[in-house]
Design a protein around this motif. Structure first.
Motif, PDB file in Angstrom:
ATOM      1  N   ASP A  29      41.981  49.264  35.535  1.00 47.56           N
ATOM      2  CA  ASP A  29      42.965  49.766  34.596  1.00 47.56           C
ATOM      3  C   ASP A  29      43.618  51.027  35.165  1.00 47.56           C
ATOM      4  OD1 ASP A  29      41.289  51.994  34.050  1.00 47.56           O
ATOM      5  OD2 ASP A  29      40.525  51.127  32.203  1.00 47.56           O
ATOM      6  N   ALA A  30      44.522  51.616  34.430  1.00 45.56           N
ATOM      7  CA  ALA A  30      45.280  52.764  34.930  1.00 45.56           C
ATOM      8  C   ALA A  30      44.397  53.962  35.260  1.00 45.56           C
ATOM      9  CB  ALA A  30      46.350  53.167  33.925  1.00 45.56           C
ATOM     10  N   LEU A  31      43.202  54.024  34.680  1.00 46.17           N
ATOM     11  CA  LEU A  31      42.277  55.119  34.967  1.00 46.17           C
ATOM     12  C   LEU A  31      41.254  54.771  36.037  1.00 46.17           C
ATOM     13  CD1 LEU A  31      41.680  56.367  31.317  1.00 46.17           C
ATOM     14  CD2 LEU A  31      43.245  57.297  33.048  1.00 46.17           C
ATOM     15  N   GLY A  32      41.290  53.530  36.532  1.00 48.51           N
ATOM     16  CA  GLY A  32      40.384  53.118  37.602  1.00 48.51           C
ATOM     17  C   GLY A  32      39.139  52.386  37.164  1.00 48.51           C
ATOM     18  N   ALA A  33      39.020  52.045  35.888  1.00 47.29           N
ATOM     19  CA  ALA A  33      37.865  51.279  35.406  1.00 47.29           C
ATOM     20  C   ALA A  33      38.085  49.791  35.685  1.00 47.29           C
ATOM     21  CB  ALA A  33      37.659  51.504  33.913  1.00 47.29           C
ATOM     22  N   PRO A  34      37.054  49.075  36.134  1.00 46.82           N
ATOM     23  CA  PRO A  34      37.202  47.646  36.425  1.00 46.82           C
ATOM     24  C   PRO A  34      37.641  46.854  35.200  1.00 46.82           C
ATOM     25  CG  PRO A  34      35.148  48.470  37.320  1.00 46.82           C
ATOM     26  CD  PRO A  34      35.710  49.557  36.452  1.00 46.82           C
ATOM     27  N   ARG A  35      38.506  45.868  35.443  1.00 50.11           N
ATOM     28  CA  ARG A  35      38.927  44.908  34.418  1.00 50.11           C
ATOM     29  C   ARG A  35      38.275  43.572  34.735  1.00 50.11           C
ATOM     30  NH1 ARG A  35      45.485  45.634  34.248  1.00 50.11           N
ATOM     31  NH2 ARG A  35      45.510  47.471  32.914  1.00 50.11           N
ATOM     32  N   GLY A  36      37.223  43.264  34.087  1.00 52.26           N
ATOM     33  CA  GLY A  36      36.578  41.982  34.306  1.00 52.26           C
ATOM     34  C   GLY A  36      35.848  41.915  35.630  1.00 52.26           C
ATOM     35  N   MET A  37      35.574  40.689  36.036  1.00 53.88           N
ATOM     36  CA  MET A  37      34.802  40.432  37.246  1.00 53.88           C
ATOM     37  C   MET A  37      35.700  40.388  38.472  1.00 53.88           C
ATOM     38  SD  MET A  37      31.765  40.234  36.042  1.00 53.88           S
ATOM     39  CE  MET A  37      30.927  39.661  37.499  1.00 53.88           C
ATOM     40  N   ALA A  38      35.110  40.632  39.614  1.00 49.63           N
ATOM     41  CA  ALA A  38      35.822  40.526  40.883  1.00 49.63           C
ATOM     42  C   ALA A  38      36.016  39.048  41.230  1.00 49.63           C
ATOM     43  CB  ALA A  38      35.038  41.212  41.990  1.00 49.63           C
ATOM     44  N   THR A  39      37.020  38.793  42.059  1.00 46.02           N
ATOM     45  CA  THR A  39      37.305  37.448  42.539  1.00 46.02           C
ATOM     46  C   THR A  39      37.028  37.401  44.034  1.00 46.02           C
ATOM     47  OG1 THR A  39      39.038  37.146  40.885  1.00 46.02           O
ATOM     48  CG2 THR A  39      39.104  35.695  42.808  1.00 46.02           C
ATOM     49  N   SER A  40      36.252  36.435  44.472  1.00 45.15           N
ATOM     50  CA  SER A  40      35.974  36.249  45.894  1.00 45.15           C
ATOM     51  C   SER A  40      37.071  35.383  46.497  1.00 45.15           C
ATOM     52  CB  SER A  40      34.617  35.576  46.088  1.00 45.15           C
ATOM     53  OG  SER A  40      34.393  35.336  47.458  1.00 45.15           O
ATOM     54  N   LEU A  41      37.694  35.859  47.570  1.00 42.86           N
ATOM     55  CA  LEU A  41      38.722  35.067  48.249  1.00 42.86           C
ATOM     56  C   LEU A  41      38.150  34.286  49.417  1.00 42.86           C
ATOM     57  CD1 LEU A  41      41.734  37.541  48.220  1.00 42.86           C
ATOM     58  CD2 LEU A  41      41.267  35.618  46.691  1.00 42.86           C
ATOM     59  N   THR A  42      37.095  34.786  50.026  1.00 44.47           N
ATOM     60  CA  THR A  42      36.454  34.074  51.114  1.00 44.47           C
ATOM     61  C   THR A  42      35.003  34.486  51.186  1.00 44.47           C
ATOM     62  OG1 THR A  42      36.402  33.660  53.497  1.00 44.47           O
ATOM     63  CG2 THR A  42      37.224  35.795  52.821  1.00 44.47           C
ATOM     64  N   SER A  43      34.157  33.551  51.516  1.00 44.57           N
ATOM     65  CA  SER A  43      32.736  33.863  51.661  1.00 44.57           C
ATOM     66  C   SER A  43      32.266  33.616  53.082  1.00 44.57           C
ATOM     67  CB  SER A  43      31.907  33.023  50.691  1.00 44.57           C
ATOM     68  OG  SER A  43      32.099  31.651  50.968  1.00 44.57           O
TER      69      SER A  43
END
Length: 140
Positions: A29-43
């Protein structure tokens, strides 16, 4: 990259966001708090932690972001990209942008005049390093 109401960051990850090893993106968010889970693009990336290998790059455009990185999972380091939405949804799965015989690294992406521009360093192992550029046109 700024999305208009927050940020999207991309990083090399060795389970940094709980998504396993590879390139991961997460919205903030605008203050730097995570929005939801991360997305993996490659493993499959053989590097892994934030200090191993060049970091991925992110560029923002209306309704989408382009993430670029160098990945050596195929034996040589090539440039890859993926398009994601500001919420982290993958709009276009990871695909090679440039497959070259040398070692690619240090990607940088920008948005201007309706297209993304991507630069990277290419070390062909038989000559000095080159700085290469490609335009990536992606519909919103």
């Amino acid at each position: 990259a700024w999305t208009g109401d927050g940020y999207v960051i991309a990083t090399n990850s060795r389970d940094f966001f709980g998504v396993g090893r590879g390139v991961a993106v997460v919205g903030l968010d605008a203050l730097g708090a995570p929005r939801g889970m991360a997305t993996s693009l490659t493993s499959t990336r053989t590097g892994g932690f934030v200090d191993e290998g060049p970091p991925p790059s992110v560029a923002a455009a209306p309704g989408q972001l382009l993430v670029t990185w160098a990945d050596d999972a195929t034996g040589t380091s090539n440039v890859w990209f993926a398009r994601i939405a500001p919420d982290g949804t993958v709009l276009q799965a990871p695909a090679p942008l440039a497959v070259t015989p040398g070692e690619s690294g240090q990607t940088s992406a920008v948005w201007a005049d309706g297209v993304f521009g991507v630069t990277w360093v290419e070390d062909p192992s038989t000559a000095p390093e080159d700085l290469l550029f490609a335009r990536v046109g992606c519909a919103p």
